[in-house]
Motif scaffolding. Sequence first.
Motif, PDB file in Angstrom:
ATOM      1  N   GLU A 107       5.461 -10.356  17.223  1.00  0.00           N
ATOM      2  CA  GLU A 107       4.052 -10.776  17.194  1.00  0.00           C
ATOM      3  C   GLU A 107       3.310 -10.188  15.994  1.00  0.00           C
ATOM      4  OE1 GLU A 107       1.942 -12.713  19.202  1.00  0.00           O
ATOM      5  OE2 GLU A 107       3.780 -13.488  20.094  1.00  0.00           O
ATOM      6  N   LEU A 108       3.678  -8.974  15.621  1.00  0.00           N
ATOM      7  CA  LEU A 108       2.986  -8.280  14.525  1.00  0.00           C
ATOM      8  C   LEU A 108       3.735  -8.370  13.197  1.00  0.00           C
ATOM      9  CD1 LEU A 108       1.784  -5.097  16.434  1.00  0.00           C
ATOM     10  CD2 LEU A 108       0.491  -7.186  15.925  1.00  0.00           C
ATOM     11  N   ASN A 109       4.778  -9.182  13.146  1.00  0.00           N
ATOM     12  CA  ASN A 109       5.574  -9.332  11.919  1.00  0.00           C
ATOM     13  C   ASN A 109       6.071  -7.985  11.392  1.00  0.00           C
ATOM     14  OD1 ASN A 109       5.344 -12.115  11.857  1.00  0.00           O
ATOM     15  ND2 ASN A 109       3.514 -12.065  10.589  1.00  0.00           N
ATOM     16  N   ILE A 110       6.667  -7.203  12.263  1.00  0.00           N
ATOM     17  CA  ILE A 110       7.190  -5.892  11.867  1.00  0.00           C
ATOM     18  C   ILE A 110       8.547  -6.098  11.199  1.00  0.00           C
ATOM     19  CG2 ILE A 110       7.900  -3.597  12.643  1.00  0.00           C
ATOM     20  CD1 ILE A 110       4.923  -4.087  13.087  1.00  0.00           C
ATOM     21  N   TYR A 111       8.593  -5.819   9.911  1.00  0.00           N
ATOM     22  CA  TYR A 111       9.852  -5.912   9.156  1.00  0.00           C
ATOM     23  C   TYR A 111      10.288  -4.552   8.644  1.00  0.00           C
ATOM     24  CZ  TYR A 111       9.158 -10.903   9.349  1.00  0.00           C
ATOM     25  OH  TYR A 111       8.982 -12.181   9.800  1.00  0.00           O
ATOM     26  N   THR A 112       9.330  -3.652   8.514  1.00  0.00           N
ATOM     27  CA  THR A 112       9.651  -2.293   8.092  1.00  0.00           C
ATOM     28  C   THR A 112       8.923  -1.328   9.019  1.00  0.00           C
ATOM     29  OG1 THR A 112       7.801  -2.229   6.517  1.00  0.00           O
ATOM     30  CG2 THR A 112       9.945  -2.931   5.657  1.00  0.00           C
ATOM     31  N   ILE A 113       9.525  -0.173   9.235  1.00  0.00           N
ATOM     32  CA  ILE A 113       8.906   0.858  10.050  1.00  0.00           C
ATOM     33  C   ILE A 113       8.884   2.154   9.253  1.00  0.00           C
ATOM     34  CG2 ILE A 113       9.395  -0.114  12.322  1.00  0.00           C
ATOM     35  CD1 ILE A 113      11.904   1.678  12.392  1.00  0.00           C
ATOM     36  N   PRO A 114       7.971   3.034   9.555  1.00  0.00           N
ATOM     37  CA  PRO A 114       6.921   2.893  10.551  1.00  0.00           C
ATOM     38  C   PRO A 114       5.789   1.989  10.051  1.00  0.00           C
ATOM     39  CG  PRO A 114       6.671   4.980   9.444  1.00  0.00           C
ATOM     40  CD  PRO A 114       7.928   4.347   8.905  1.00  0.00           C
ATOM     41  N   ARG A 115       5.022   1.538  10.986  1.00  0.00           N
ATOM     42  CA  ARG A 115       3.835   0.733  10.693  1.00  0.00           C
ATOM     43  C   ARG A 115       2.673   1.416  11.393  1.00  0.00           C
ATOM     44  NH1 ARG A 115       4.097  -5.035  10.556  1.00  0.00           N
ATOM     45  NH2 ARG A 115       2.024  -5.892  10.624  1.00  0.00           N
ATOM     46  N   VAL A 116       1.554   1.533  10.713  1.00  0.00           N
ATOM     47  CA  VAL A 116       0.380   2.206  11.257  1.00  0.00           C
ATOM     48  C   VAL A 116      -0.761   1.200  11.334  1.00  0.00           C
ATOM     49  CG1 VAL A 116      -1.299   4.059  10.914  1.00  0.00           C
ATOM     50  CG2 VAL A 116       1.107   4.434  10.338  1.00  0.00           C
ATOM     51  N   ILE A 117      -1.287   1.049  12.541  1.00  0.00           N
ATOM     52  CA  ILE A 117      -2.399   0.125  12.777  1.00  0.00           C
ATOM     53  C   ILE A 117      -3.549   0.912  13.389  1.00  0.00           C
ATOM     54  CG2 ILE A 117      -3.151  -1.957  14.004  1.00  0.00           C
ATOM     55  CD1 ILE A 117      -0.165  -2.791  14.078  1.00  0.00           C
ATOM     56  N   LEU A 118      -4.735   0.695  12.864  1.00  0.00           N
ATOM     57  CA  LEU A 118      -5.937   1.304  13.424  1.00  0.00           C
ATOM     58  C   LEU A 118      -6.787   0.193  14.022  1.00  0.00           C
ATOM     59  CD1 LEU A 118      -6.893   3.769  10.535  1.00  0.00           C
ATOM     60  CD2 LEU A 118      -5.380   4.148  12.488  1.00  0.00           C
ATOM     61  N   VAL A 119      -7.241   0.418  15.253  1.00  0.00           N
ATOM     62  CA  VAL A 119      -8.061  -0.566  15.966  1.00  0.00           C
ATOM     63  C   VAL A 119      -9.341   0.142  16.393  1.00  0.00           C
ATOM     64  CG1 VAL A 119      -8.173  -2.147  17.931  1.00  0.00           C
ATOM     65  CG2 VAL A 119      -5.978  -1.739  16.777  1.00  0.00           C
TER      66      VAL A 119
END
Length: 165
Positions: free
Chosen positions: A124-136
């Motif tokens: 859903e979030l198109n994660i292709y590389t990690i880590p990924r950091v999202i701020l909401v």
Amino acid sequence: MPGRQKIIILVLHLLLLLPSLALALRQGDQFPALTGKLLSGGDFEFKQLEGKPILIKIGTTWCPACEEQSADIKKLDTFLDQHQIQYVEVFVQESAATVERFLNHQKYRSPDVAVLDSGTIARELNIYTIPRVILVDKNFLVARDGAPLGDKALKTQLQQMLTGK
């Protein structure tokens, strides 16, 4: 022939880069209504945290860059607590037992919520590389979506999210 090879190499590089450029979320987007599994086996809906600022780290237990991001988040313990920022860690394609062992033996900040993702959230979030950091932010709007940040840059981004700048 050398000119043609350069073009082919350029096209291949662009094709490899496209997934990393295709982040699912833009600043100001409504965060999607995603669900995952808690370690206890229950369901977790991100929407439950609406009204609170959220730091989301998406990664795995075995990823060295994910560990580095965890170390940077640990340096912000006091800041996260003072500003009541919810720290959610999403573990992609990991078993509950593996994540529990990791959390029990790690030297980093334990997340407020640990979420198991069978791959749905990553897709859903198109994660292709990690880590990924999202701020909401507290309005459930994306303030940032991207690659890992060092502790100082992360703190700056969090401060901007909290002040609405």
